[in-house]
Scaffold this motif. Structure first.
Motif, PDB file in Angstrom:
ATOM      1  N   GLU A   1      37.256  41.695  51.109  1.00  0.00           N
ATOM      2  CA  GLU A   1      38.140  40.620  50.700  1.00  0.00           C
ATOM      3  C   GLU A   1      39.074  41.185  49.653  1.00  0.00           C
ATOM      4  O   GLU A   1      38.798  42.197  49.042  1.00  0.00           O
ATOM      5  N   THR A   2      40.149  40.540  49.453  1.00  0.00           N
ATOM      6  CA  THR A   2      41.017  40.968  48.359  1.00  0.00           C
ATOM      7  C   THR A   2      40.917  39.933  47.263  1.00  0.00           C
ATOM      8  O   THR A   2      40.903  38.729  47.525  1.00  0.00           O
TER       9      THR A   2
ATOM     10  N   SER B   1      42.242  38.166  43.649  1.00  0.00           N
ATOM     11  CA  SER B   1      43.571  37.847  43.136  1.00  0.00           C
ATOM     12  C   SER B   1      43.728  38.230  41.676  1.00  0.00           C
ATOM     13  O   SER B   1      44.738  37.942  41.076  1.00  0.00           O
ATOM     14  N   HIS B   2      42.716  38.833  41.082  1.00  0.00           N
ATOM     15  CA  HIS B   2      42.853  39.248  39.688  1.00  0.00           C
ATOM     16  C   HIS B   2      42.574  40.745  39.592  1.00  0.00           C
ATOM     17  O   HIS B   2      41.965  41.332  40.480  1.00  0.00           O
TER      18      HIS B   2
ATOM     19  N   PHE C   1      40.630  42.469  37.615  1.00  0.00           N
ATOM     20  CA  PHE C   1      39.420  42.912  36.914  1.00  0.00           C
ATOM     21  C   PHE C   1      38.367  43.429  37.877  1.00  0.00           C
ATOM     22  O   PHE C   1      38.378  43.121  39.062  1.00  0.00           O
TER      23      PHE C   1
ATOM     24  N   PHE D   1      38.586  50.721  42.072  1.00  0.00           N
ATOM     25  CA  PHE D   1      38.282  49.512  41.299  1.00  0.00           C
ATOM     26  C   PHE D   1      38.933  49.534  39.921  1.00  0.00           C
ATOM     27  O   PHE D   1      39.076  48.497  39.292  1.00  0.00           O
TER      28      PHE D   1
ATOM     29  N   MET E   1      45.188  40.405  46.649  1.00  0.00           N
ATOM     30  CA  MET E   1      46.262  41.073  47.389  1.00  0.00           C
ATOM     31  C   MET E   1      47.251  41.690  46.428  1.00  0.00           C
ATOM     32  O   MET E   1      47.710  42.811  46.607  1.00  0.00           O
TER      33      MET E   1
ATOM     34  N   TYR F   1      46.902  43.126  43.752  1.00  0.00           N
ATOM     35  CA  TYR F   1      46.537  44.403  43.172  1.00  0.00           C
ATOM     36  C   TYR F   1      46.052  45.385  44.222  1.00  0.00           C
ATOM     37  O   TYR F   1      45.748  46.529  43.928  1.00  0.00           O
TER      38      TYR F   1
ATOM     39  N   VAL G   1      43.348  45.776  45.739  1.00  0.00           N
ATOM     40  CA  VAL G   1      42.000  46.331  45.631  1.00  0.00           C
ATOM     41  C   VAL G   1      41.137  45.766  46.740  1.00  0.00           C
ATOM     42  O   VAL G   1      40.903  44.569  46.810  1.00  0.00           O
ATOM     43  N   ALA G   2      40.685  46.618  47.618  1.00  0.00           N
ATOM     44  CA  ALA G   2      39.788  46.174  48.669  1.00  0.00           C
ATOM     45  C   ALA G   2      38.379  46.167  48.100  1.00  0.00           C
ATOM     46  O   ALA G   2      37.728  47.192  47.990  1.00  0.00           O
ATOM     47  N   ALA G   3      37.931  45.011  47.677  1.00  0.00           N
ATOM     48  CA  ALA G   3      36.602  44.929  47.077  1.00  0.00           C
ATOM     49  C   ALA G   3      35.547  44.917  48.170  1.00  0.00           C
ATOM     50  O   ALA G   3      35.587  44.096  49.065  1.00  0.00           O
ATOM     51  N   GLY G   4      34.636  45.842  48.101  1.00  0.00           N
ATOM     52  CA  GLY G   4      33.623  45.955  49.141  1.00  0.00           C
ATOM     53  C   GLY G   4      32.439  45.044  48.914  1.00  0.00           C
ATOM     54  O   GLY G   4      31.307  45.420  49.149  1.00  0.00           O
TER      55      GLY G   4
ATOM     56  N   MET H   1      41.164  40.563  28.670  1.00  0.00           N
ATOM     57  CA  MET H   1      40.905  39.762  29.872  1.00  0.00           C
ATOM     58  C   MET H   1      41.322  38.297  29.729  1.00  0.00           C
ATOM     59  O   MET H   1      40.884  37.462  30.520  1.00  0.00           O
TER      60      MET H   1
ATOM     61  N   GLU I   1      38.089  32.825  39.438  1.00  0.00           N
ATOM     62  CA  GLU I   1      38.506  33.906  40.328  1.00  0.00           C
ATOM     63  C   GLU I   1      39.986  33.770  40.641  1.00  0.00           C
ATOM     64  O   GLU I   1      40.636  34.748  40.991  1.00  0.00           O
ATOM     65  N   GLN I   2      40.499  32.516  40.583  1.00  0.00           N
ATOM     66  CA  GLN I   2      41.947  32.296  40.525  1.00  0.00           C
ATOM     67  C   GLN I   2      42.249  32.095  39.050  1.00  0.00           C
ATOM     68  O   GLN I   2      41.821  31.111  38.459  1.00  0.00           O
ATOM     69  N   LEU I   3      42.983  33.030  38.442  1.00  0.00           N
ATOM     70  CA  LEU I   3      43.192  32.927  37.000  1.00  0.00           C
ATOM     71  C   LEU I   3      44.019  31.701  36.671  1.00  0.00           C
ATOM     72  O   LEU I   3      45.067  31.465  37.276  1.00  0.00           O
TER      73      LEU I   3
END
Lengths: 271, 546
Positions: free
Chosen positions: A4-5, A7-8, A10, A71, B1, B3, B5-8, B188, B524-526
């Motif tokens: 998943e991508t 949206s922040h 961190f 990351f 999206m 950034y 970053v494909a978070a695994g 943060m 998770e949505q700032l």
């Protein structure tokens, strides 16, 4: 594995067994050290060290892997740098305590039990302009080489960065070798009063920090060889370099205050 | 999206189950919960010790403790446990972990794995301290561990070594926690959440974290010297070897005085949130409140020797430390004034957390006034090491901190558990506890003024009356404490489902914009914070209707 991508920017770190395991190591180390100090065997303490070293290795291995996987966004990198600076600030305060102990013993204006004569009678101190000065030059030079490495990393010159980090490690090892040689030739024993207490604990903890810095830089040496550092992203190396400069500055204070100022007014033989 | 970053992560990794969820946790809410559980367990043990102390002191002579070293161990362990393993884990580790990320609109702490090791190191420190109490004769040194009493001559067995390493281990955990909080708060914050829009609780944790970061390593250095003096033949504190026992007091109090503010600043933060919520007004003089805490934190580092007036400091030194200490009354006065001014003209709702907040203000003023008295070196010469000091510091940093803990717990339990506490029960608990602690500690001022020394298990008949009153107060406090534990059980068993915001329009901070109980991951949505400090409509988890 579903990707998943987020949206922040961190880093949401996955659950990890290493903090609990490292704590177990710290606990075993503490209990083992007490057993050792009360005439027991050293094995439990050694076991605690082993657990801590193991967790340090796997924990940082995970951090490196996470960094390689992307990351560590620029925001995360900023946080990591801030964390390192704060850690160094806490280390400064640790040395603050040992300098305080030294000044408490040497400056009558701040302590009723400070010695009027320093070093105390019978103590033969080191000549600051011999080995200690050589060690000062070695550490100052290593500060220059680590800066050269930093420039090389920022210019993307991998070969030069490996060379200069390696040179810094070598200078650090040289410093530690001379320090051990100096300890071996001290004219005073560890248990012989306040002079050796302040001298050995302050310079000893500094030496331990040099050792940690050497290990840190050695890791960077291998990471540089594996092309982990780019001109844009090299937080691990920056942290090692900052730590190294911190160790360097502490030594300058030790040299000026303990080795040099400590024999001002002293008349007698030097080692 | 944004950034890339494909978070695994998969769902399983997001929601670990069983013991792994807790032991390996990298979640600020789970870690905060574990800190609170640790504090509750430690509070029971430390509380039982305090009731044993008051039981022994209920009448002169031997009441039931005929081993006076054991009495000293109780006093020592009670102090250590309450400071390091109750108040700090609850206020900083517990509420700090839970609500700093929620209040600044961050999805978690900056270093979640390091957050976990802070918790476990604190727990390991607690276990080491409990072991210390059972090794040999136990550490009978008081929490200040002064040499030569703490030296190998007078405490030859391993008990003091266990206590030293307990503080080393727990201290390392706190330093790492401090680094984590500072980095989280500075790096943060949600878009628009400028430093000057942060809730005061976040400010309080930020200042506290700096105090931890700079004070604890000095204690670590001193503890290391004590350890090598005891076991490896150094003479830092040994007069015979040219050392100085007063050096220990300097190092200890250079840490120990900031430690007092480490305990009470987070309490200030909680009280500010509660007073504002239940007065339905923003805090009066917000910036003054924030910078008053910064000022208290700064001045807290340069007043340490007011704990050492009787060690033979020079007159000039004592004059300086008296003056510097009295200056702290100014920013503290700003705090009290602004809380009262927040309530002034507010539409006050006396819910249980608000009762605890007002109780806190009362207790802190009483302890603050006796603190102004004790700050004077001349007066302290007569009061030093008497029960007046015991009464003073229990008012400011013990029961005041506990009132903030209870108030914070009631204020936030709905958010943490999804269940709301029972209001009449909580109010009854407050009144029993409030009466109990005052009957317990107020008479100790009289005992101290009459000259009763602290840390002594027996006393002359002249002190019988107020000691009996004090012990009766301890009994009432015990009932209040048991009521609080019952209240916790009652909340989880019978508590009504808590709304996202059970307090209405007075509760304006971001934690009230997420559901109750707060989901495993939040923000998770700032959210995007506007100039009023409120999230902009449509940003983050806030629906436009709110």
């Amino acid at each position: 594995m579903a990707t998943e991508t987020q949206s922040h920017p961190f880093h949401m770190v996955e659950p990890s067994p290493w903090p609990a395991l490292a704590t177990l190591g710290a606990f075993v180390l503490a209990v083992g050290a007490i057993i050792f100090m009360h005439d027991g065997p050293p094995w439990i303490m050694a076991g605690g060290f082993l657990i801590i070293f193991y967790t340090a290795f796997v924990w940082w291995r995970d951090v490196v892997r996470e960094s390689r996987s992307g990351f560590h966004t620029s925001v995360v990198q900023h946080g990591l740098r801030l964390g390192v600076l704060l850690f160094i600030a806490s280390e400064v305060m640790f040395f603050f305590a040992f300098f305080w102990a030294y000044f408490d013993a040497t400056i009558p204006a701040i302590s009723k039990t400070a010695h009027d004569v320093w070093p105390p009678e019978g103590v033969i101190p080191f000549d600051p302009w011999g080995l200690p000065f050589l060690n000062t030059l070695i550490l100052l030079t290593s500060g220059a080489t680590v800066t050269a490495a930093h420039h090389a990393v920022r210019e993307g010159d991998q070969k030069a960065s490996v060379f200069w980090i390696g040179a810094t490690v070598a200078l650090g090892v040289l410093f530690l070798g001379f320090q051990m040689y100096e300890y071996g030739h001290a004219a005073f024993g560890f248990r012989e009063g306040i002079y050796p207490s302040t001298f050995f604990m302050a310079t000893g903890f500094h030496g331990f920090h040099v050792f940690v810095g050497v290990v840190f830089l050695a890791v960077c040496f291998f990471r540089a060889r594996a092309r982990h550092f780019s001109p844009e992203k090299h937080v691990g190396f920056e942290a090692a370099a900052w730590y190294w400069h911190f160790v360097d500055v502490v030594w300058l204070f030790l040299f000026v205050v303990i080795y040099w100022w400590g024999i001002v007014g002293y008349v007698g033989p030097l080692v | 999206m944004a950034y890339g970053v494909a978070a695994g992560h998969d769902e399983h990794a997001h929601h670990p189950t069983g013991w792994r969820r807790w032991v390996n946790s990298t979640n600020h809410k789970d870690i905060g919960t574990m800190y609170i559980v640790l504090a509750l367990i430690a509070a029971l043990i430390g509380g039982i010790m305090s009731w044993m102390i008051r039981g022994e002191l209920a009448q002169p002579g031997v009441t039931f403790i005929d081993n006076y070293q054991f009495y000293n161990v109780l006093v020592t362990a009670h102090g250590f446990i309450m400071v390091f393993f109750v108040v700090m884990p609850a206020l900083i580790g517990g509420f700090g972990n839970w609500f700093v990320p929620l209040m600044i609109g961050a999805p978690d702490m900056a270093f979640p794995r390091m957050n976990n090791i802070s918790l476990w190191l604190t727990t390991a420190g607690f276990v080491l301290l409990l072991i210390a109490a059972f090794v040999g004769a136990g550490p009978g040194t008081g929490w200040t561990v002064y040499p030569p009493l703490s030296s190998a001559t007078f405490h030859p067995d391993a008990a003091v070594d266990f206590a030293i390493l307990s503080l080393h281990v727990a201290g390392a955990g706190s330093i790492l926690g401090a680094i984590n909080f500072i980095t989280t708060i500075l790096n943060m914050r949600a878009p628009g959440m400028t430093l000057h829009r942060m809730p005061l609780f976040v400010w309080s944790i930020l200042v506290t974290a700096f105090l931890l970061l700079l004070a604890l390593p000095v204690l670590a250095g001193g503890l290391t010297m004590l350890l090598t003096d005891r076991n490896f033949g150094t003479t830092f504190f040994e007069v015979a070897g040219g050392g100085d026992p007063v050096l220990w007091q300097h190092l200890f109090w250079f840490f120990g005085h900031p430690e007092v503010y480490i305990i009470v600043l987070p309490a200030f933060g909680i009280i500010s949130q509660i007073v504002s919520t239940f007065s339905r007004k923003p805090v009066f003089g917000y910036l003054g409140m924030a910078y008053a805490m910064v000022a208290i934190g700064f001045v807290g580092f340069i007043v340490w020797a007011h704990h050492m007036y009787t060690t033979g400091l020079g007159v000039d030194t004592r004059a300086y430390f008296t003056l510097a200490t009295l200056i702290i009354a100014v920013p503290t006065g700003i705090k009290i004034f602004s809380w009262l001014a927040t309530m002034w003209g507010g539409s006050i709702e006396l819910k249980a957390p608000m009762l605890y907040a007002i109780g806190f203000i009362f207790l802190f003023v009483v302890g603050g006034v006796t603190g102004v008295a004790l700050a004077n070196a001349g007066i302290d010469f007569a009061m030093h090491d008497t029960y007046y000091v015991v009464a003073h510091f229990h008012y400011v940093m013990a029961i005041a901190a506990i009132f903030a803990m209870f108030g914070g717990y009631l204020y936030w339990i709905g958010k943490m558990s999804g269940k709301q506490y029972n209001e009449p029960l909580a109010k009854a608990q407050f009144w029993v506890f409030f009466v109990g602690v005052n009957v317990l500690f107020f008479p100790q001022h009289f005992l101290g003024l009459a000259g009763m020394p602290r840390r002594i298990p027996d006393y002359p008949d002249a002190f019988v009356g107020w000691n009996m009153v004090s012990s009766v107060g301890a009994l009432i406090t015990m009932i209040g404490t048991l009521m609080f534990f019952y209240l916790i059980w009652h909340t989880f068993r019978y508590g009504k489902t808590a709304e996202a915001n059970p307090w209405g329009e007075g509760a304006t901070t971001l934690e009230w914009t997420v559901p109750s109980p707060a989901p495993f991951h939040t923000h998770e949505q700032l959210p995007v914070i506007g100039p009023t400090g409120q999230p902009r409509a449509g940003s983050g988890a806030v629906s436009p209707a709110e």
